[in-house]
Design an enzyme around this catalytic site. Structure first.
Site, short mmCIF file in Angstrom:
data_model
loop_
_atom_site.label_atom_id
_atom_site.label_comp_id
_atom_site.label_asym_id
_atom_site.label_seq_id
_atom_site.Cartn_x
_atom_site.Cartn_y
_atom_site.Cartn_z
N GLY A 321 60.55 -18.16 87.17
CA GLY A 321 61.03 -17.99 85.95
C GLY A 321 62.62 -18.30 85.89
CG ASP A 435 56.15 -12.58 76.70
OD1 ASP A 435 55.40 -13.46 76.12
OD2 ASP A 435 56.68 -13.14 77.90
P1 AMP Z 1 56.87 -13.80 85.58
O1 AMP Z 1 58.17 -14.31 85.25
O2 AMP Z 1 56.77 -12.34 85.91
O3 AMP Z 1 55.71 -14.33 84.37
O4 AMP Z 1 56.13 -14.53 86.94
C1 AMP Z 1 56.07 -15.79 87.09
C2 AMP Z 1 54.94 -16.26 87.84
O5 AMP Z 1 54.84 -15.71 89.18
C3 AMP Z 1 53.57 -15.89 87.20
O6 AMP Z 1 53.18 -17.00 86.11
C4 AMP Z 1 52.86 -15.90 88.32
O7 AMP Z 1 52.13 -17.16 88.72
C5 AMP Z 1 53.58 -15.28 89.49
N1 AMP Z 1 53.53 -14.02 89.65
C6 AMP Z 1 54.27 -13.02 88.94
N2 AMP Z 1 53.80 -11.62 89.42
C7 AMP Z 1 52.77 -11.95 90.13
C8 AMP Z 1 52.11 -11.09 90.85
N3 AMP Z 1 51.95 -9.71 90.86
N4 AMP Z 1 51.10 -11.44 91.85
C9 AMP Z 1 50.93 -12.61 91.74
N5 AMP Z 1 51.58 -13.56 91.16
C10 AMP Z 1 52.46 -13.25 90.32
#
Ligand code: AMP
Length: 591
Positions: A321, A435
């Site tokens: 991100g 979100d």
């Molecule tokens: P976020 O910015 O929190 O939406 O995270 C970006 C991406 O990281 C997500 O779309 C997931 O593919 C991966 N991700 C985030 N948190 C986790 C988690 N707890 N376990 C596995 N994958 C994760």
């Protein structure tokens, strides 16, 4: 839980005896056509209709059929007890008269629970507690979200935990065990018959051991010859403790197998004990993985600060991100290792995003629910890192679009019910997510969803029911309710709108909502009264719920308490339907 469908009827008395029913009818005046409904002990799930005619009582058993309908012997089937009574209030169809006047329960006469209502509930709790080492809120959530699956599991395996169950032993060994020690009438045990794979009951009477075969019909129900049928062996045993039902006497003291019995449950030491082995991955229940209750010792893991030496960080990136990336890792604790996802802050924009990440951590730290990704802690080392439990099957929309052929609609309903449970928890704690979208629902497995990404979330003040943003930002407009876009107002009700869009994404197997439109066009489209169309595979009931989530005025929109109720009742109804179909298929004669 399978609730009694008669519970809402004001003339339903629950599990009262025939003479109590007659007493109520006498007190109510003995008019012709006066009637009440009570639970039937002889047939599980059945009722008895007690009617007055000509100053006499008539009692009609109502059977619950395999396909889930109800009928009085020789009469027409009806989809529920309420519909049945409604029918007989217009047409006697074989009864002495039509049902004319309901004998209403007085406010000080509560519905009397049946012996199995409590037993099933207690059994379920005990089972979940022992098998998965769950307690408190986690146990309650497990039971709500998985009740149909748990009931099935209990129906087939719960007897294995009972003191009276002796497994595969032969008749002679059964006798030897019953003759050892005291020999009161009714002392009994249940054993597996060696050859046929069915069960047998061995019991003591007059210092002699009697053996009975327990029969099983095509739909899997257990019964003694000519006796009442039950879904589970333990219910049959409980029933035979009250009624001899053809045996020489009622069951008395259990002959114990030396393992812990139902009166002295073993303290759960390790997970998945007592012979329960988790099913293959695709069928596994959420509780079959550590993510349901990751705290081996609650004081140990819920620390805010994690030492760098406790973390192993993999090179594998799970996602990224604008803050940086999420990496796979392992968190070492005193009682073992846990797989984790680690959000690593990019060092170049540290100051900008650090605060945001701290805010996200602050929110996540306050949440503890099986359907929300838990934060295990923060680690401040080469960069700031947020350590979370791992949801290795990735975001819902991607999972669904790549597994279209193997994921059923029932599976999606189950997952979305879990999301609604997580959201109901947030609503109760006065947090707004802001979100919610399929990309932010992560899967631990095909059967286990967790809500993630609390980057935009806010904790509301005790007296506030919405958060007002000062200005608009980089917002996911297609998921936002009108009041968010127009007045910057965010509440659990606006999360409900997003839940509707998330449902739409799920039932369209990861489709993009309002595909060709820009976010700003969507706002106009909604204002004009338009909504997303029903995805092809989506059940009507689920689309109706989505449409309710997209009620324009937030005051009229359902809250998550209501949304979860709807999801739950649809989830349970699908499981009951599947059960009835299985039973009907099993009952069909093989050509
Ligand atoms: P976020 O910015 O929190 O939406 O995270 C970006 C991406 O990281 C997500 O779309 C997931 O593919 C991966 N991700 C985030 N948190 C986790 C988690 N707890 N376990 C596995 N994958 C994760």
């Amino acid at each position: 839980m399978s609730t009694d469908p008669a519970i809402e009827l004001p003339f339903y008395y629950g599990s009262i005896s025939r003479s109590d029913a007659e007493q109520h009818l006498k007190l109510a005046g003995m008019d012709d056509g006066l009637f009440l409904l009570r639970q039937c002990l002889r047939s599980l799930g059945g009722y008895v209709l007690s009617v007055v005619w000509n100053l006499e009582f008539h009692h009609y058993p109502i059977e619950k059929q395999l396909n889930g309908t109800y009928c009085i012997a020789g009469g027409k089937p009806h989809c529920g007890p309420a519909e049945l009574c409604e029918f007989y209030s217009k047409d006697p169809d074989g009864l002495v008269c039509v049902l004319r006047k309901p004998c209403l329960r007085s406010p000080d006469t509560p519905i009397k629970p049946g012996v199995f209502d409590n037993l099933r509930e207690n059994m379920l709790r005990e089972y979940v507690k022992q098998t998965w080492n769950l307690e408190g809120e986690a146990m309650e959530q497990a039971i709500i979200s998985q009740a149909p699956q748990l009931e099935k599991l209990i129906a087939t395996t719960a007897h294995e935990k009972m003191g009276w169950y002796h497994g595969k032993i032969n008749r002679q060994e059964g006798e030897r065990r019953l003759y050892s020690g005291v020999q009161p009438d009714g002392k009994f045990l249940i054993r597996d018959k060696e050859v046929s794979g069915t069960f047998a009951l061995s019991m003591m009477y007059g210092k002699t051991v009697y053996h009975y075969q327990i029969l099983q019909d095509k739909s899997g129900k257990y019964f003694m010859p000519e006796g009442t049928k039950f879904d589970t062996i333990w219910q049959l045993v409980e029933y035979l403790r009250m009624k001899a039902d053809g045996l020489v006497t009622v069951l008395g003291e259990a002959c114990l197998n030396g393992k812990p019995d139902e009166k002295k449950p073993a303290p759960p030491a390790t997970r998945r004990q007592n012979g329960y082995s988790p099913p293959p991955k695709a069928l596994a229940l959420p509780m079959d993985c550590d993510g349901f209750n990751p705290y081996h010792n609650p004081n140990e893991v819920r620390k805010f600060n994690i030492k760098r030496s406790q973390l192993l960080i993999d090179e594998v990136e799970l996602g990224s991100g604008n803050f940086g990336c999420v990496k796979k890792g392992v968190f070492k604790t005193e009682s073992g290792q846990v797989d984790v996802a680690i959000k690593v802050l990019k060092s170049e924009n540290e100051n900008l995003v650090k605060e945001e990440m701290m805010r996200e951590a602050e929110i996540m730290h306050q949440l503890d629910n099986p359907y929300i990704v838990r934060m295990l802690g923060l680690c401040n080392a080469e960069s700031l890192m947020l350590v979370m439990e791992m949801a290795s099957a990735g975001p819902l929309h991607k999972f669904l679009s790549t597994n279209k052929n193997t994921v059923t609609v029932e599976n999606i309903v189950e997952l979305m019910h879990q999301v609604s449970l997580g959201m109901k928890y947030l609503e109760e704690k006065n947090f707004v997510h802001r979100d919610l979208a399929a990309r932010n629902v992560l899967l631990v497995s095909q059967k286990f969803a967790k809500i993630s990404d609390f980057g935009l979330s806010k904790a509301l003040g005790a007296d506030d029911n919405y958060y007002k943003a000062r200005s608009s930002g980089k917002w996911p407009l297609k998921w936002y309710a009108p009041e968010c876009i127009k007045f910057y107002k965010f509440s659990s009700k606006s999360d409900v709108w997003s839940f509707g869009v998330t449902m739409w994404e799920a039932f369209s197997y990861g489709g993009k909502p309002y595909k060709k439109m820009k976010g700003t066009d969507v706002t106009r489209y909604i204002d004009e009264g338009n909504r997303l169309e029903c995805p092809p595979a989506c059940p009507e009931k689920m689309y109706t719920l989505m449409m309710e989530c997209w009620t324009y005025k937030y005051e009229d929109r359902p809250d998550f308490k209501k949304v979860e109720e709807s999801m739950r009742s649809y989830h349970y109804s699908l499981s009951n339907k599947a059960k009835a179909e299985e039973a009907a298929a099993a009952a069909k004669p093989v050509k």
